[in-house]
Motif scaffolding. Structure first.
Motif, PDB file in Angstrom:
ATOM      1  N   ALA A  21       0.822  -1.212   0.000  1.00 17.19           N
ATOM      2  CA  ALA A  21       0.000   0.000   0.000  1.00 17.19           C
ATOM      3  C   ALA A  21       0.853   1.258   0.000  1.00 17.19           C
ATOM      4  CB  ALA A  21      -0.936   0.007   1.207  1.00 17.19           C
ATOM      5  N   ILE A  22       0.234   2.340  -0.482  1.00 17.58           N
ATOM      6  CA  ILE A  22       0.850   3.658  -0.478  1.00 17.58           C
ATOM      7  C   ILE A  22      -0.274   4.682  -0.523  1.00 17.58           C
ATOM      8  CG2 ILE A  22       1.005   3.799  -3.002  1.00 17.58           C
ATOM      9  CD1 ILE A  22       3.716   5.197  -2.652  1.00 17.58           C
ATOM     10  N   ASP A  23      -0.053   5.863   0.039  1.00 20.23           N
ATOM     11  CA  ASP A  23      -1.068   6.911  -0.100  1.00 20.23           C
ATOM     12  C   ASP A  23      -0.775   7.710  -1.367  1.00 20.23           C
ATOM     13  OD1 ASP A  23       1.186   8.262   0.847  1.00 20.23           O
ATOM     14  OD2 ASP A  23      -0.007   9.778   1.858  1.00 20.23           O
ATOM     15  N   ILE A  24      -1.840   8.229  -1.972  1.00 18.57           N
ATOM     16  CA  ILE A  24      -1.706   8.928  -3.250  1.00 18.57           C
ATOM     17  C   ILE A  24      -1.491  10.413  -2.976  1.00 18.57           C
ATOM     18  CG2 ILE A  24      -2.791   9.429  -5.479  1.00 18.57           C
ATOM     19  CD1 ILE A  24      -4.420   6.848  -5.113  1.00 18.57           C
ATOM     20  N   SER A  25      -0.230  10.800  -2.910  1.00 17.85           N
ATOM     21  CA  SER A  25       0.117  12.200  -2.660  1.00 17.85           C
ATOM     22  C   SER A  25       0.713  12.856  -3.903  1.00 17.85           C
ATOM     23  CB  SER A  25       1.113  12.309  -1.499  1.00 17.85           C
ATOM     24  OG  SER A  25       2.277  11.546  -1.765  1.00 17.85           O
ATOM     25  N   ASP A  26       1.388  12.081  -4.742  1.00 22.64           N
ATOM     26  CA  ASP A  26       2.057  12.630  -5.922  1.00 22.64           C
ATOM     27  C   ASP A  26       1.348  12.299  -7.230  1.00 22.64           C
ATOM     28  OD1 ASP A  26       4.057  13.707  -4.335  1.00 22.64           O
ATOM     29  OD2 ASP A  26       5.311  11.922  -4.480  1.00 22.64           O
ATOM     30  N   GLY A  27       0.247  11.564  -7.165  1.00 19.73           N
ATOM     31  CA  GLY A  27      -0.453  11.147  -8.370  1.00 19.73           C
ATOM     32  C   GLY A  27      -0.590   9.641  -8.400  1.00 19.73           C
ATOM     33  N   LEU A  28      -1.716   9.141  -8.889  1.00 18.02           N
ATOM     34  CA  LEU A  28      -1.987   7.701  -8.887  1.00 18.02           C
ATOM     35  C   LEU A  28      -0.886   6.915  -9.581  1.00 18.02           C
ATOM     36  CD1 LEU A  28      -3.728   5.143  -8.563  1.00 18.02           C
ATOM     37  CD2 LEU A  28      -4.882   5.789 -10.700  1.00 18.02           C
ATOM     38  N   LEU A  29      -0.540   7.305 -10.804  1.00 14.89           N
ATOM     39  CA  LEU A  29       0.422   6.516 -11.564  1.00 14.89           C
ATOM     40  C   LEU A  29       1.807   6.581 -10.945  1.00 14.89           C
ATOM     41  CD1 LEU A  29      -0.654   7.249 -15.251  1.00 14.89           C
ATOM     42  CD2 LEU A  29      -1.448   5.476 -13.679  1.00 14.89           C
ATOM     43  N   ALA A  30       2.191   7.734 -10.432  1.00 17.81           N
ATOM     44  CA  ALA A  30       3.500   7.864  -9.790  1.00 17.81           C
ATOM     45  C   ALA A  30       3.580   7.020  -8.534  1.00 17.81           C
ATOM     46  CB  ALA A  30       3.783   9.333  -9.465  1.00 17.81           C
ATOM     47  N   ASP A  31       2.562   7.064  -7.712  1.00 16.48           N
ATOM     48  CA  ASP A  31       2.617   6.347  -6.438  1.00 16.48           C
ATOM     49  C   ASP A  31       2.436   4.841  -6.625  1.00 16.48           C
ATOM     50  OD1 ASP A  31       3.177   8.497  -4.696  1.00 16.48           O
ATOM     51  OD2 ASP A  31       1.112   9.185  -4.894  1.00 16.48           O
ATOM     52  N   LEU A  32       1.573   4.433  -7.546  1.00 12.39           N
ATOM     53  CA  LEU A  32       1.497   3.011  -7.884  1.00 12.39           C
ATOM     54  C   LEU A  32       2.848   2.544  -8.408  1.00 12.39           C
ATOM     55  CD1 LEU A  32       0.103   0.312  -8.382  1.00 12.39           C
ATOM     56  CD2 LEU A  32      -0.846   1.266 -10.508  1.00 12.39           C
ATOM     57  N   GLY A  33       3.527   3.412  -9.138  1.00 13.71           N
ATOM     58  CA  GLY A  33       4.854   3.079  -9.652  1.00 13.71           C
ATOM     59  C   GLY A  33       5.846   2.750  -8.555  1.00 13.71           C
ATOM     60  N   HIS A  34       5.704   3.377  -7.381  1.00 12.64           N
ATOM     61  CA  HIS A  34       6.596   3.073  -6.265  1.00 12.64           C
ATOM     62  C   HIS A  34       6.376   1.639  -5.767  1.00 12.64           C
ATOM     63  CE1 HIS A  34       7.945   7.119  -6.313  1.00 12.64           C
ATOM     64  NE2 HIS A  34       6.864   7.651  -5.753  1.00 12.64           N
ATOM     65  N   ILE A  35       5.111   1.216  -5.724  1.00 16.15           N
ATOM     66  CA  ILE A  35       4.814  -0.170  -5.338  1.00 16.15           C
ATOM     67  C   ILE A  35       5.427  -1.131  -6.346  1.00 16.15           C
ATOM     68  CG2 ILE A  35       2.975  -1.884  -5.105  1.00 16.15           C
ATOM     69  CD1 ILE A  35       1.220   0.220  -3.868  1.00 16.15           C
ATOM     70  N   LEU A  36       5.275  -0.818  -7.632  1.00 18.94           N
ATOM     71  CA  LEU A  36       5.800  -1.695  -8.672  1.00 18.94           C
ATOM     72  C   LEU A  36       7.317  -1.797  -8.585  1.00 18.94           C
ATOM     73  CD1 LEU A  36       3.657  -0.546 -11.738  1.00 18.94           C
ATOM     74  CD2 LEU A  36       3.119  -2.249  -9.983  1.00 18.94           C
ATOM     75  N   GLU A  37       7.973  -0.679  -8.359  1.00 18.47           N
ATOM     76  CA  GLU A  37       9.430  -0.676  -8.277  1.00 18.47           C
ATOM     77  C   GLU A  37       9.917  -1.478  -7.066  1.00 18.47           C
ATOM     78  OE1 GLU A  37      13.169   2.508  -8.053  1.00 18.47           O
ATOM     79  OE2 GLU A  37      11.095   3.223  -7.984  1.00 18.47           O
ATOM     80  N   CYS A  38       9.281  -1.245  -5.925  1.00 19.72           N
ATOM     81  CA  CYS A  38       9.703  -1.942  -4.708  1.00 19.72           C
ATOM     82  C   CYS A  38       9.414  -3.440  -4.785  1.00 19.72           C
ATOM     83  CB  CYS A  38       9.000  -1.351  -3.487  1.00 19.72           C
ATOM     84  SG  CYS A  38       9.534   0.325  -3.068  1.00 19.72           S
ATOM     85  N   SER A  39       8.349  -3.816  -5.491  1.00 18.14           N
ATOM     86  CA  SER A  39       7.951  -5.224  -5.558  1.00 18.14           C
ATOM     87  C   SER A  39       8.545  -5.950  -6.754  1.00 18.14           C
ATOM     88  CB  SER A  39       6.418  -5.340  -5.603  1.00 18.14           C
ATOM     89  OG  SER A  39       5.825  -4.791  -4.442  1.00 18.14           O
TER      90      SER A  39
END
Length: 207
Positions: free
Chosen positions: A92-110
């Motif tokens: 999970a992540i909160d959407i502070s910088d934009g949906l695609l940017a923050d989802l991208g953090h999950i994808l990168e970490c995973s």
């Protein structure tokens, strides 16, 4: 502690809070191929309010009031997050910088990719009314940020529990796509066509 806010105006109050993470935090690195991607609430309202203030478009008085409430008084989804902690393997992540940017953090970490369905994105009502003919509204939905809704992933077997968690927290949750083995984030239209992503969100290192 490195960095800080750059602010201006007659009064600026910048607060730094230190604390400890609980025994089972919500992490960004547990998404796996086949998991569902979810978001809470609706998206784009805060960014649309900011666009209104900047003069990028004009909202009605009622729309402006609603969007500026989202911008100035966001409601963090604390209760939902606390409930999701109890479910197996939630990223999970909160959407502070934009949906695609923050989802991208999950994808990168995973170490995974994602297939997202544009038609499933829960747009704020004022954003949804402008999606057909406004690039600004589309940008607000995909990359606007400042919503502070939760974007999270969970195994398909947890779908009923995820919906129940949203109900218990008093917030809607919407499935928007699925985690994929192939790296990258792909956005699909109603007819299955791949949509071009021009902007993903706020970049702290390239502004």
């Amino acid at each position: 502690l490195v960095g800080g806010d750059t602010t201006r105006g007659p009064l600026n109050l910048c607060v730094t809070i230190f604390g400890e993470v609980g025994e089972k935090p919500l992490r960004r690195d547990s998404a796996r191929a086949g998991d569902d991607i979810w978001v809470s609430g609706d998206l784009g309202g805060a960014a649309l309010g900011l666009a209104h203030l900047r003069g990028d478009l004009r909202l009605t008085a009622d729309e402006a009031a609603a969007c500026l409430t989202h911008l100035h008084r966001p409601e963090p989804r604390v209760q939902l997050g606390l409930t999701l902690v109890a479910l197996p393997r939630v990223a999970a992540i909160d959407i502070s910088d934009g949906l695609l940017a923050d989802l991208g953090h999950i994808l990168e970490c995973s170490g995974v990719g994602a297939d997202v369905q544009f038609a499933q994105l829960p747009a704020h009502v004022a954003v949804a009314a402008r999606l057909q003919d406004s690039a600004v509204a589309r940008r607000c939905l995909l990359a606007g940020g400042d919503d502070y809704e939760l974007c999270f992933t969970a195994p398909p077997a947890s779908m009923a529990d995820v919906i129940a968690a949203g109900t218990a927290a008093g917030v809607t949750v919407r499935r928007i796509g699925r985690i994929a083995v192939e790296p990258g984030l792909r956005l699909f239209g109603v007819d299955g066509e791949t949509l071009q992503i021009e902007e993903r969100g706020f970049d702290h290192f390239n502004t």
